[in-house]
Design a protein around this motif. Sequence first.
Motif, PDB file in Angstrom:
ATOM      1  N   UNK A  36      32.846 -14.799 -21.828  1.00  0.00           N
ATOM      2  CA  UNK A  36      32.825 -13.772 -20.782  1.00  0.00           C
ATOM      3  C   UNK A  36      34.117 -12.959 -20.796  1.00  0.00           C
ATOM      4  N   UNK A  37      35.251 -13.636 -20.906  1.00  0.00           N
ATOM      5  CA  UNK A  37      36.527 -12.927 -20.953  1.00  0.00           C
ATOM      6  C   UNK A  37      36.606 -12.055 -22.199  1.00  0.00           C
ATOM      7  N   UNK A  38      36.116 -12.560 -23.322  1.00  0.00           N
ATOM      8  CA  UNK A  38      36.126 -11.769 -24.556  1.00  0.00           C
ATOM      9  C   UNK A  38      35.348 -10.467 -24.390  1.00  0.00           C
ATOM     10  N   UNK A  39      34.254 -10.531 -23.646  1.00  0.00           N
ATOM     11  CA  UNK A  39      33.462  -9.331 -23.370  1.00  0.00           C
ATOM     12  C   UNK A  39      34.196  -8.418 -22.389  1.00  0.00           C
ATOM     13  N   UNK A  40      34.746  -8.983 -21.335  1.00  0.00           N
ATOM     14  CA  UNK A  40      35.423  -8.176 -20.315  1.00  0.00           C
ATOM     15  C   UNK A  40      36.644  -7.448 -20.874  1.00  0.00           C
ATOM     16  N   UNK A  41      37.293  -8.041 -21.853  1.00  0.00           N
ATOM     17  CA  UNK A  41      38.452  -7.386 -22.454  1.00  0.00           C
ATOM     18  C   UNK A  41      38.104  -6.009 -23.001  1.00  0.00           C
ATOM     19  N   UNK A  42      36.867  -5.847 -23.419  1.00  0.00           N
ATOM     20  CA  UNK A  42      36.438  -4.557 -23.971  1.00  0.00           C
ATOM     21  C   UNK A  42      36.327  -3.476 -22.892  1.00  0.00           C
ATOM     22  N   UNK A  43      36.302  -3.865 -21.622  1.00  0.00           N
ATOM     23  CA  UNK A  43      36.215  -2.869 -20.547  1.00  0.00           C
ATOM     24  C   UNK A  43      37.590  -2.404 -20.089  1.00  0.00           C
ATOM     25  N   UNK A  44      38.633  -3.084 -20.516  1.00  0.00           N
ATOM     26  CA  UNK A  44      39.975  -2.734 -20.042  1.00  0.00           C
ATOM     27  C   UNK A  44      40.401  -1.317 -20.431  1.00  0.00           C
ATOM     28  N   UNK A  45      40.200  -0.880 -21.701  1.00  0.00           N
ATOM     29  CA  UNK A  45      40.645   0.475 -22.058  1.00  0.00           C
ATOM     30  C   UNK A  45      40.026   1.576 -21.200  1.00  0.00           C
ATOM     31  N   UNK A  46      38.821   1.360 -20.686  1.00  0.00           N
ATOM     32  CA  UNK A  46      38.160   2.381 -19.867  1.00  0.00           C
ATOM     33  C   UNK A  46      38.688   2.415 -18.444  1.00  0.00           C
ATOM     34  N   UNK A  47      39.420   1.369 -18.026  1.00  0.00           N
ATOM     35  CA  UNK A  47      39.915   1.282 -16.668  1.00  0.00           C
ATOM     36  C   UNK A  47      38.939   0.649 -15.694  1.00  0.00           C
ATOM     37  N   UNK A  48      37.717   0.369 -16.153  1.00  0.00           N
ATOM     38  CA  UNK A  48      36.696  -0.182 -15.255  1.00  0.00           C
ATOM     39  C   UNK A  48      37.071  -1.592 -14.798  1.00  0.00           C
ATOM     40  N   UNK A  49      37.664  -2.377 -15.671  1.00  0.00           N
ATOM     41  CA  UNK A  49      38.029  -3.738 -15.296  1.00  0.00           C
ATOM     42  C   UNK A  49      38.953  -3.756 -14.083  1.00  0.00           C
ATOM     43  N   UNK A  50      39.886  -2.815 -14.024  1.00  0.00           N
ATOM     44  CA  UNK A  50      40.858  -2.786 -12.924  1.00  0.00           C
ATOM     45  C   UNK A  50      40.218  -2.448 -11.580  1.00  0.00           C
ATOM     46  N   UNK A  51      38.980  -1.971 -11.607  1.00  0.00           N
ATOM     47  CA  UNK A  51      38.277  -1.686 -10.349  1.00  0.00           C
ATOM     48  C   UNK A  51      37.828  -2.975  -9.659  1.00  0.00           C
ATOM     49  N   UNK A  52      37.936  -4.090 -10.369  1.00  0.00           N
ATOM     50  CA  UNK A  52      37.522  -5.390  -9.831  1.00  0.00           C
ATOM     51  C   UNK A  52      38.707  -6.350  -9.956  1.00  0.00           C
ATOM     52  N   UNK A  53      39.585  -6.372  -8.945  1.00  0.00           N
ATOM     53  CA  UNK A  53      40.831  -7.143  -9.046  1.00  0.00           C
ATOM     54  C   UNK A  53      40.637  -8.610  -9.383  1.00  0.00           C
ATOM     55  N   UNK A  77      44.240  -5.735 -31.599  1.00  0.00           N
ATOM     56  CA  UNK A  77      44.371  -5.869 -30.148  1.00  0.00           C
ATOM     57  C   UNK A  77      43.504  -6.986 -29.564  1.00  0.00           C
ATOM     58  N   UNK A  78      42.849  -7.744 -30.417  1.00  0.00           N
ATOM     59  CA  UNK A  78      42.087  -8.880 -29.942  1.00  0.00           C
ATOM     60  C   UNK A  78      40.655  -8.581 -29.567  1.00  0.00           C
ATOM     61  N   UNK A  79      40.167  -7.381 -29.861  1.00  0.00           N
ATOM     62  CA  UNK A  79      38.806  -7.018 -29.486  1.00  0.00           C
ATOM     63  C   UNK A  79      37.784  -7.335 -30.576  1.00  0.00           C
ATOM     64  N   UNK A  80      38.237  -7.504 -31.807  1.00  0.00           N
ATOM     65  CA  UNK A  80      37.307  -7.875 -32.880  1.00  0.00           C
ATOM     66  C   UNK A  80      36.771  -9.275 -32.620  1.00  0.00           C
ATOM     67  N   UNK A  81      35.536  -9.518 -33.016  1.00  0.00           N
ATOM     68  CA  UNK A  81      34.880 -10.765 -32.647  1.00  0.00           C
ATOM     69  C   UNK A  81      35.458 -12.004 -33.317  1.00  0.00           C
ATOM     70  N   UNK A  82      36.208 -11.842 -34.395  1.00  0.00           N
ATOM     71  CA  UNK A  82      36.824 -13.043 -34.972  1.00  0.00           C
ATOM     72  C   UNK A  82      37.812 -13.672 -33.991  1.00  0.00           C
ATOM     73  N   UNK A  83      38.359 -12.872 -33.058  1.00  0.00           N
ATOM     74  CA  UNK A  83      39.281 -13.423 -32.064  1.00  0.00           C
ATOM     75  C   UNK A  83      38.595 -14.493 -31.224  1.00  0.00           C
TER      76      UNK A  83
END
Length: 217
Positions: free
Chosen positions: A167-184, A16-22
């Motif tokens: 920064x985007x690579x880090x933020x992608x890890x917050x998407x499954x929790x739904x927290x990212x969507x709290x900041x449009x 899903x692109x979350x591993x650091x090799x991405x």
Amino acid sequence: MSITITAFERSPDGGKGLARDTRVRWALEEVGQPYDVRYVSFQAMKEPAHLCLHPFGQIPTYEEGDLALFETGAIVFHIAEQHTGLLPKDAHARARAIAWMFAALNSVEPSVLELVIVKFQEGDKPWSKERLPLVADRIRQRLGQLSTRLGDADWLDGAFSAGDLLMVSVLLRTRPSGILDEFPNLAAYVARAEARPAYQRAFAAQLAANTGKSLAG
């Protein structure tokens, strides 16, 4: 000299692109550098041959001629320094882009990783349910600060840079929790980065390696 990176033989995220090799794949795609991938099993990661490349037994690593590197921040920085496309030419803008690289890994990622640990590695502990909201609130605080700074800009400081990539690579890890969507504006920021052709190629390569499927199916 050819470039070889290492990646999980089977990524825990299933491609899903979350591993650091991405992150390293993405950086190489952004600067147009071809690379080979050596896939490493969890057992092989702890064996002497791999520990010579990465003393902590993790991935990714980066090899180019006599140079061997570990840690994604260091690898992405090296790529950005050696090739055009990820760091601005202006000295001050370049310094700010590097500052955002550090910010992604030092100010934002630690609390994000803590959430992953609490949910998946410590989920069976009696105190995990009480700890989880505290960790999530720490992430919200950081993302709130980042959201304010980004505002309605496309990228963190002018044009897309290695700072945005990390920064985007880090933020992608917050998407499954739904927290990212709290900041449009942050969710839109991530979506813009995901739409970049270089990211699409990096994601597709990691997905195919883990599932045998392309983005098209």
